[in-house]
Design a protein around this motif. Structure first.
Motif, short mmCIF file in Angstrom:
data_model
loop_
_atom_site.label_atom_id
_atom_site.label_comp_id
_atom_site.label_asym_id
_atom_site.label_seq_id
_atom_site.Cartn_x
_atom_site.Cartn_y
_atom_site.Cartn_z
N UNK A 6 0.82 -1.20 0.00
CA UNK A 6 0.00 0.00 0.00
C UNK A 6 0.86 1.25 0.00
N UNK A 7 0.36 2.28 -0.63
CA UNK A 7 0.98 3.61 -0.56
C UNK A 7 0.42 4.25 0.70
N UNK A 8 1.31 4.70 1.57
CA UNK A 8 0.89 5.23 2.87
C UNK A 8 1.22 6.72 2.94
N UNK A 9 0.24 7.51 3.33
CA UNK A 9 0.44 8.93 3.60
C UNK A 9 0.11 9.16 5.07
N UNK A 10 1.08 9.59 5.83
CA UNK A 10 0.87 9.83 7.25
C UNK A 10 0.73 11.32 7.52
N UNK A 11 0.01 11.66 8.59
CA UNK A 11 -0.20 13.06 8.95
C UNK A 11 0.04 13.23 10.44
N UNK A 12 0.60 14.37 10.81
CA UNK A 12 1.00 14.63 12.20
C UNK A 12 -0.19 14.92 13.10
N UNK A 13 -1.30 15.37 12.51
CA UNK A 13 -2.46 15.70 13.32
C UNK A 13 -3.75 15.56 12.51
N UNK A 14 -4.85 15.63 13.23
CA UNK A 14 -6.15 15.45 12.59
C UNK A 14 -6.50 16.54 11.60
N UNK A 15 -6.06 17.75 11.87
CA UNK A 15 -6.36 18.88 10.98
C UNK A 15 -5.70 18.68 9.62
N UNK A 16 -4.43 18.28 9.60
CA UNK A 16 -3.76 18.07 8.31
C UNK A 16 -4.34 16.84 7.60
N UNK A 17 -4.77 15.83 8.36
CA UNK A 17 -5.42 14.66 7.74
C UNK A 17 -6.73 15.09 7.09
#
Length: 189
Positions: A6-17
């Protein structure tokens, strides 16, 4: 997830997600934690479900919150699946595969709906009563304009016309005309 292809995109917080989920290239399968800085996973689930999208994201809520009440709250907020920590990797893998199947089915369904909508927009259909003149056989349209049958049917259907002469009309109209022309030709000689 990367090891599983899978291609994974991680985010540091809920707002950026949440911001990433608003983009045109937003992921179609999302794994959210309940507790995140900025905006929690429950709020993101609610916003995902409230935002009209052709293909909404499939959401797996991955959280340390256990218990029936939390499960119900997560699913009612809009999560499609709920996995508690600590989690079993094979179980997560199986649930992600289910999510992938759902996303693929949604994509196929959206494509089919789009195809059907396009086809429906191209369909012309004759319906209802056709006011037709008893003598000349012209048809009256909705603007009270009388037009030839061929023109009316061509506008309201996909039918195309080629003209010919039936045997009855040949005998009634064409043969007498040909005989008349033949007699005139003999007289002129």
């Amino acid at each position: 997830l990367r090891k599983w292809g899978f291609v994974v995109r991680g985010f540091a917080n809920g707002t950026s997600a949440w911001e990433a989920l608003q983009a045109d290239d937003a992921p179609h399968l999302v794994i959210l934690d309940w507790l995140m800085p900025g905006m929690d996973g429950i709020e993101i689930c609610r916003r995902i479900r409230a935002a009209p999208r052709e293909r909404p994201a499939y959401v797996i809520l991955l959280t340390g919150r256990t218990g029936r009440e939390n499960l119900i709250q997560g699913l009612e907020a809009g999560a499609d699946d709920y996995v508690t920590k600590p989690f079993d990797f094979e179980e997560l893998r199986a649930r992600v595969r289910v999510g992938v199947r759902v996303v693929e089915l949604q994509k196929a369904l959206a494509e089919r709906v789009h195809e059907l909508e396009e086809a429906l927009s191209r369909v012309k259909q004759l319906q209802g009563l056709l006011p037709i003149c008893s003598y000349c056989k012209k048809i009256r349209d909705d603007r009270n304009y009388w037009q030839q049958v061929e023109g009316y049917i061509s506008e309201h259907s996909e039918a195309q016309f080629s003209h010919g002469i039936c045997p009855e009309c040949f005998e009634k109209y064409v043969r007498p005309e040909l005989e008349s022309l033949e007699k005139e030709g003999r007289r002129e000689r």
